[in-house]
Scaffold this motif. Structure first.
Motif, PDB file in Angstrom:
ATOM      1  N   ILE A 155     -42.313  68.151 -27.838  1.00 41.49           N
ATOM      2  CA  ILE A 155     -41.420  68.825 -28.797  1.00 41.49           C
ATOM      3  C   ILE A 155     -42.036  68.853 -30.194  1.00 41.49           C
ATOM      4  CG2 ILE A 155     -39.146  68.775 -29.901  1.00 41.49           C
ATOM      5  CD1 ILE A 155     -38.049  67.521 -27.308  1.00 41.49           C
ATOM      6  N   ILE A 156     -42.591  67.718 -30.626  1.00 38.28           N
ATOM      7  CA  ILE A 156     -43.231  67.679 -31.954  1.00 38.28           C
ATOM      8  C   ILE A 156     -44.353  68.712 -32.019  1.00 38.28           C
ATOM      9  CG2 ILE A 156     -44.667  66.278 -33.495  1.00 38.28           C
ATOM     10  CD1 ILE A 156     -43.098  63.812 -32.415  1.00 38.28           C
ATOM     11  N   SER A 157     -45.137  68.771 -30.957  1.00 37.06           N
ATOM     12  CA  SER A 157     -46.282  69.680 -30.927  1.00 37.06           C
ATOM     13  C   SER A 157     -45.836  71.141 -30.984  1.00 37.06           C
ATOM     14  CB  SER A 157     -47.084  69.417 -29.655  1.00 37.06           C
ATOM     15  OG  SER A 157     -48.087  70.387 -29.478  1.00 37.06           O
ATOM     16  N   ASP A 158     -44.894  71.503 -30.124  1.00 41.25           N
ATOM     17  CA  ASP A 158     -44.480  72.910 -30.051  1.00 41.25           C
ATOM     18  C   ASP A 158     -43.723  73.360 -31.300  1.00 41.25           C
ATOM     19  OD1 ASP A 158     -45.609  73.425 -27.638  1.00 41.25           O
ATOM     20  OD2 ASP A 158     -43.773  74.029 -26.627  1.00 41.25           O
ATOM     21  N   THR A 159     -42.998  72.447 -31.935  1.00 41.11           N
ATOM     22  CA  THR A 159     -42.194  72.851 -33.105  1.00 41.11           C
ATOM     23  C   THR A 159     -42.901  72.499 -34.411  1.00 41.11           C
ATOM     24  OG1 THR A 159     -41.021  70.736 -33.292  1.00 41.11           O
ATOM     25  CG2 THR A 159     -40.049  72.396 -31.822  1.00 41.11           C
ATOM     26  N   PHE A 162     -40.697  70.329 -36.161  1.00 38.74           N
ATOM     27  CA  PHE A 162     -39.470  71.062 -36.528  1.00 38.74           C
ATOM     28  C   PHE A 162     -39.683  72.149 -37.585  1.00 38.74           C
ATOM     29  CE2 PHE A 162     -37.850  66.503 -35.858  1.00 38.74           C
ATOM     30  CZ  PHE A 162     -37.915  66.633 -34.481  1.00 38.74           C
ATOM     31  N   LYS A 163     -40.947  72.398 -37.979  1.00 35.73           N
ATOM     32  CA  LYS A 163     -41.196  73.401 -39.033  1.00 35.73           C
ATOM     33  C   LYS A 163     -41.294  74.810 -38.475  1.00 35.73           C
ATOM     34  CE  LYS A 163     -43.484  70.770 -42.688  1.00 35.73           C
ATOM     35  NZ  LYS A 163     -44.611  69.898 -42.301  1.00 35.73           N
ATOM     36  N   SER A 164     -41.529  74.945 -37.168  1.00 35.42           N
ATOM     37  CA  SER A 164     -41.729  76.279 -36.601  1.00 35.42           C
ATOM     38  C   SER A 164     -40.390  77.018 -36.473  1.00 35.42           C
ATOM     39  CB  SER A 164     -42.371  76.146 -35.222  1.00 35.42           C
ATOM     40  OG  SER A 164     -42.279  77.367 -34.535  1.00 35.42           O
ATOM     41  N   PRO A 165     -40.389  78.343 -36.640  1.00 41.15           N
ATOM     42  CA  PRO A 165     -39.146  79.115 -36.457  1.00 41.15           C
ATOM     43  C   PRO A 165     -38.649  79.097 -35.011  1.00 41.15           C
ATOM     44  CG  PRO A 165     -41.012  80.586 -36.756  1.00 41.15           C
ATOM     45  CD  PRO A 165     -41.510  79.203 -37.036  1.00 41.15           C
ATOM     46  N   THR A 166     -39.479  78.634 -34.079  1.00 37.47           N
ATOM     47  CA  THR A 166     -39.028  78.528 -32.690  1.00 37.47           C
ATOM     48  C   THR A 166     -38.129  77.312 -32.482  1.00 37.47           C
ATOM     49  OG1 THR A 166     -40.942  77.177 -32.124  1.00 37.47           O
ATOM     50  CG2 THR A 166     -41.151  79.555 -31.786  1.00 37.47           C
ATOM     51  N   CYS A 167     -38.114  76.414 -33.464  1.00 37.00           N
ATOM     52  CA  CYS A 167     -37.355  75.164 -33.316  1.00 37.00           C
ATOM     53  C   CYS A 167     -35.858  75.433 -33.395  1.00 37.00           C
ATOM     54  CB  CYS A 167     -37.784  74.183 -34.402  1.00 37.00           C
ATOM     55  SG  CYS A 167     -37.041  72.559 -34.200  1.00 37.00           S
ATOM     56  N   THR A 168     -35.103  74.865 -32.472  1.00 35.08           N
ATOM     57  CA  THR A 168     -33.644  75.023 -32.468  1.00 35.08           C
ATOM     58  C   THR A 168     -33.005  73.644 -32.697  1.00 35.08           C
ATOM     59  OG1 THR A 168     -33.321  74.529 -30.117  1.00 35.08           O
ATOM     60  CG2 THR A 168     -33.912  76.811 -30.686  1.00 35.08           C
ATOM     61  N   PRO A 169     -31.714  73.634 -33.036  1.00 32.95           N
ATOM     62  CA  PRO A 169     -31.035  72.336 -33.211  1.00 32.95           C
ATOM     63  C   PRO A 169     -31.137  71.468 -31.962  1.00 32.95           C
ATOM     64  CG  PRO A 169     -29.675  74.118 -34.079  1.00 32.95           C
ATOM     65  CD  PRO A 169     -30.836  74.770 -33.397  1.00 32.95           C
ATOM     66  N   ARG A 170     -31.176  72.093 -30.780  1.00 35.89           N
ATOM     67  CA  ARG A 170     -31.292  71.309 -29.542  1.00 35.89           C
ATOM     68  C   ARG A 170     -32.624  70.562 -29.457  1.00 35.89           C
ATOM     69  NH1 ARG A 170     -30.463  74.660 -24.361  1.00 35.89           N
ATOM     70  NH2 ARG A 170     -31.362  72.787 -23.420  1.00 35.89           N
ATOM     71  N   TYR A 189     -44.772  58.960 -36.423  1.00 37.99           N
ATOM     72  CA  TYR A 189     -45.513  59.279 -35.201  1.00 37.99           C
ATOM     73  C   TYR A 189     -45.875  60.762 -35.172  1.00 37.99           C
ATOM     74  CZ  TYR A 189     -46.639  60.310 -30.384  1.00 37.99           C
ATOM     75  OH  TYR A 189     -47.276  60.783 -29.260  1.00 37.99           O
ATOM     76  N   GLY A 190     -44.918  61.588 -35.565  1.00 40.43           N
ATOM     77  CA  GLY A 190     -45.128  63.036 -35.533  1.00 40.43           C
ATOM     78  C   GLY A 190     -46.293  63.471 -36.400  1.00 40.43           C
ATOM     79  N   MET A 191     -46.331  62.977 -37.643  1.00 37.07           N
ATOM     80  CA  MET A 191     -47.425  63.371 -38.538  1.00 37.07           C
ATOM     81  C   MET A 191     -48.763  62.832 -38.016  1.00 37.07           C
ATOM     82  SD  MET A 191     -46.695  65.609 -40.633  1.00 37.07           S
ATOM     83  CE  MET A 191     -48.146  65.800 -41.679  1.00 37.07           C
ATOM     84  N   ASP A 192     -48.771  61.584 -37.554  1.00 36.61           N
ATOM     85  CA  ASP A 192     -50.012  61.007 -37.005  1.00 36.61           C
ATOM     86  C   ASP A 192     -50.547  61.874 -35.870  1.00 36.61           C
ATOM     87  OD1 ASP A 192     -49.787  58.962 -38.765  1.00 36.61           O
ATOM     88  OD2 ASP A 192     -49.154  57.441 -37.308  1.00 36.61           O
ATOM     89  N   SER A 269     -47.140  75.772 -44.105  1.00 38.57           N
ATOM     90  CA  SER A 269     -46.282  76.659 -43.303  1.00 38.57           C
ATOM     91  C   SER A 269     -46.650  78.130 -43.429  1.00 38.57           C
ATOM     92  CB  SER A 269     -44.806  76.470 -43.666  1.00 38.57           C
ATOM     93  OG  SER A 269     -44.329  75.281 -43.102  1.00 38.57           O
ATOM     94  N   GLY A 270     -47.874  78.427 -43.109  1.00 43.04           N
ATOM     95  CA  GLY A 270     -48.347  79.812 -43.079  1.00 43.04           C
ATOM     96  C   GLY A 270     -49.656  79.809 -42.314  1.00 43.04           C
ATOM     97  N   SER A 271     -50.237  80.991 -42.113  1.00 39.88           N
ATOM     98  CA  SER A 271     -51.478  81.044 -41.336  1.00 39.88           C
ATOM     99  C   SER A 271     -52.496  81.981 -41.954  1.00 39.88           C
ATOM    100  CB  SER A 271     -51.196  81.515 -39.904  1.00 39.88           C
ATOM    101  OG  SER A 271     -50.350  80.609 -39.228  1.00 39.88           O
ATOM    102  N   GLU A 272     -53.726  81.511 -41.994  1.00 39.48           N
ATOM    103  CA  GLU A 272     -54.850  82.387 -42.248  1.00 39.48           C
ATOM    104  C   GLU A 272     -55.213  83.009 -40.909  1.00 39.48           C
ATOM    105  OE1 GLU A 272     -56.731  84.432 -44.490  1.00 39.48           O
ATOM    106  OE2 GLU A 272     -56.297  82.594 -45.616  1.00 39.48           O
ATOM    107  N   THR A 273     -55.590  84.293 -40.897  1.00 38.19           N
ATOM    108  CA  THR A 273     -55.978  84.912 -39.633  1.00 38.19           C
ATOM    109  C   THR A 273     -57.354  85.550 -39.760  1.00 38.19           C
ATOM    110  OG1 THR A 273     -54.848  86.939 -40.300  1.00 38.19           O
ATOM    111  CG2 THR A 273     -53.618  85.431 -38.885  1.00 38.19           C
ATOM    112  N   ILE A 274     -58.129  85.454 -38.691  1.00 44.67           N
ATOM    113  CA  ILE A 274     -59.387  86.211 -38.586  1.00 44.67           C
ATOM    114  C   ILE A 274     -59.191  87.179 -37.421  1.00 44.67           C
ATOM    115  CG2 ILE A 274     -61.872  86.095 -38.159  1.00 44.67           C
ATOM    116  CD1 ILE A 274     -61.877  83.254 -39.262  1.00 44.67           C
ATOM    117  N   VAL A 275     -59.327  88.475 -37.698  1.00 41.72           N
ATOM    118  CA  VAL A 275     -58.934  89.493 -36.721  1.00 41.72           C
ATOM    119  C   VAL A 275     -60.075  90.474 -36.492  1.00 41.72           C
ATOM    120  CG1 VAL A 275     -57.211  91.252 -36.156  1.00 41.72           C
ATOM    121  CG2 VAL A 275     -56.555  89.277 -37.560  1.00 41.72           C
ATOM    122  N   LEU A 276     -60.477  90.608 -35.245  1.00 35.56           N
ATOM    123  CA  LEU A 276     -61.573  91.523 -34.914  1.00 35.56           C
ATOM    124  C   LEU A 276     -61.222  92.346 -33.674  1.00 35.56           C
ATOM    125  CD1 LEU A 276     -64.546  89.013 -35.372  1.00 35.56           C
ATOM    126  CD2 LEU A 276     -64.065  90.979 -36.841  1.00 35.56           C
TER     127      LEU A 276
END
Lengths: 317, 317
Positions: A155-159, A162-170, A189-192, A269-276
């Motif tokens: 859960i920590i990894s996928d969200t 909890f910062k990802s917009p995919t994260c829900t209260p559940r 633990y999460g940050m580590d 909370s943002g992303s740099e992208t390299i697009v080719l």
């Protein structure tokens, strides 16, 4: 028909695709079912940290389920349980020969077909393990300490804690409950864990790009979307030219129309992208942006599933 | 995005595709959600009997969810909940423009795709309503009397009063529980309902063939499988030539490679079949039988989903 069902996540496994698989194996075994957890690729740094922290062994590698393939382990139709994915392109080689008996997933569905009715639990939550905790409870069970640690880590990894917009209260509620069972301080633990995962060590650019890369077919385009999380975007951008040539090689060898490399800054909370690729206009129109020397910073965009994939799908219709 | 979600079953709706839709609408409304039950076609005799018996109004017809189609009700992307089906070919016109937010089904999956993550509850049980009862209970609720009658009827219909091989112990248990809430004698009500559904009244051969007809793409073949349940197979066979010419017309107008018309004898637990099209060899090899004057009796074969479709799929690979 082989009686044992193999449980696995997607190729290029992330922490969810390893840890939820182990936790579901544990639940199924408690329920007396004949199952075995497997993995479809090498562990990433983050997952290594998790397994090491909780002293849990990694699942065995699975190369194919096709009974006629070289290196086949099964001689008949293999029963399989898919976790954290459903699209054939992300799954095990030979999937079309297997009997899919269950799917537990939190992604969009893509050309998903079976020969028989099956069990599917899909929910639009942040992590497969959040669904697993519900299934544990429906069986009047709770994961024991190590498996709670697995599910918490997924859960920590996928969200992204909890910062990802995919994260829900559940997801948050499940993680809090699992942290108690696992006996860890959730924030620390999460940050580590995230920082351990964000260190690239002595990996090559090719290895870094392929750490978490998924392929999609959108409209007429074959699109690769690779993502890394980091606390140090500059470390990657310093080697931008090397990344570009590695991406260009993969475009040529795999025939991608578009390659999006997402470098997510977990602190900003943002992303740099390299697009080719020849379809960069699809990317530009999906994000209403102009690539500057093949790159664009996307403020607030951190989720491949909820932001990158739907935006690209929308303009690929 | 339209805020109200439409709930519907498959085209050529059977009792499950009407009654489970009504019961799920009732549950969703109790939970405060904005939903509306709809149907994709005319009611069959059996469903008419059920709605009449429990004094429940039929859902309104839904023609399309495509905002750009003639007769469109929505102006933006429609939210939809699919019950008792998942394959586009069996669903509402314009489905590809809609947002599928949920699926509750007990069939195999066929080329199922979405743009977003969604909720799916699929289980290999005999009827959608058996899954619905589980969902009611997960919400600490039970259907009230009329809706219990709807769900009970769906289970009786789909399992042929527990005689179908698709029937599981969970279906039986759910039906027994629902019969108590609905206040009916399960066996008596069940037989009355099945016999009401098995009477063809003054329907034309074309209407009878299309009462419960589904299309499938298997390998290179487009296959239609129509099924009727009856206590009087001879009544149909007496008009065999008329049925054959009607089927032949549909083969020509729709381009089917194979048309399987299943006449299931609900008392004898087997089916007479009338089979036409250029791919009749697929049928013969699927059932290891030889058609005699376009027909074959298949002892014990009563389930399209669990017997006819998988057998045909197996030889179409």
């Amino acid at each position: 028909m082989s009686e044992k069902a193999l449980i696995f996540g997607h190729k290029n496994p992330d922490t969810d695709s390893i840890c939820s698989v182990l936790a579901y194996e544990a639940l199924k075994k408690q329920l007396g079912e004949n199952v075995e957890a497997r993995r479809l690729g090498n562990l990433n740094k983050e997952t290594e940290f998790v397994l090491n922290y909780f002293d849990v062994e990694a699942p065995k590698l699975l190369a194919t389920v096709d009974p006629n393939a070289e290196g086949a382990e099964n001689t008949e139709r293999q029963k399989v349980i898919l976790i954290d994915h459903n699209e054939r392109i992300q799954s095990v080689d030979g999937l079309e020969t297997a009997q899919i008996t269950e799917v537990i997933d939190h992604h969009k569905f893509g050309e998903f077909s079976t020969f028989e009715p099956l069990m599917i639990r899909a929910e639009p939550v942040g992590c497969s393990s959040t669904i697993l905790l519900t299934i544990y409870k429906e069986n009047d069970l709770l994961p024991e300490k190590k498996m709670a640690g697995m599910m918490l880590s997924a859960i920590i990894s996928d969200t992204l804690l909890f910062k990802s917009p995919t994260c829900t209260p559940r997801d948050v509620k499940a993680a809090e409950e699992l942290a108690k069972i696992a006996g860890v301080d959730l924030e620390k633990y999460g940050m580590d864990m995230l920082i351990a995962g964000a260190s690239f060590g002595d990996k090559s650019t090719k290895e870094i790009i392929n750490m978490d890369m998924k392929e999609f077919e959108m409209g007429a385009n074959k699109i690769a979307i690779a993502q890394v999380n980091t606390v140090n975007v500059a470390e990657i951008l310093d080697q931008k030219e090397q990344y570009e040539s590695t991406i260009q090689e993969q475009i040529e060898s795999e025939g991608y129309d578009l390659f999006v490399f997402i470098i997510t800054d977990i602190l900003r909370s943002g992303s740099e992208t390299i697009v080719l690729g020849k379809a960069t206009d699809v990317f530009e129109s999906a994000f209403d942006t102009k690539l500057d020397n093949n790159t664009a910073w996307l403020e607030g965009a951190v989720s491949r599933k909820k932001q990158f994939v739907p935006n690209l799908m929308e303009v690929s219709k």
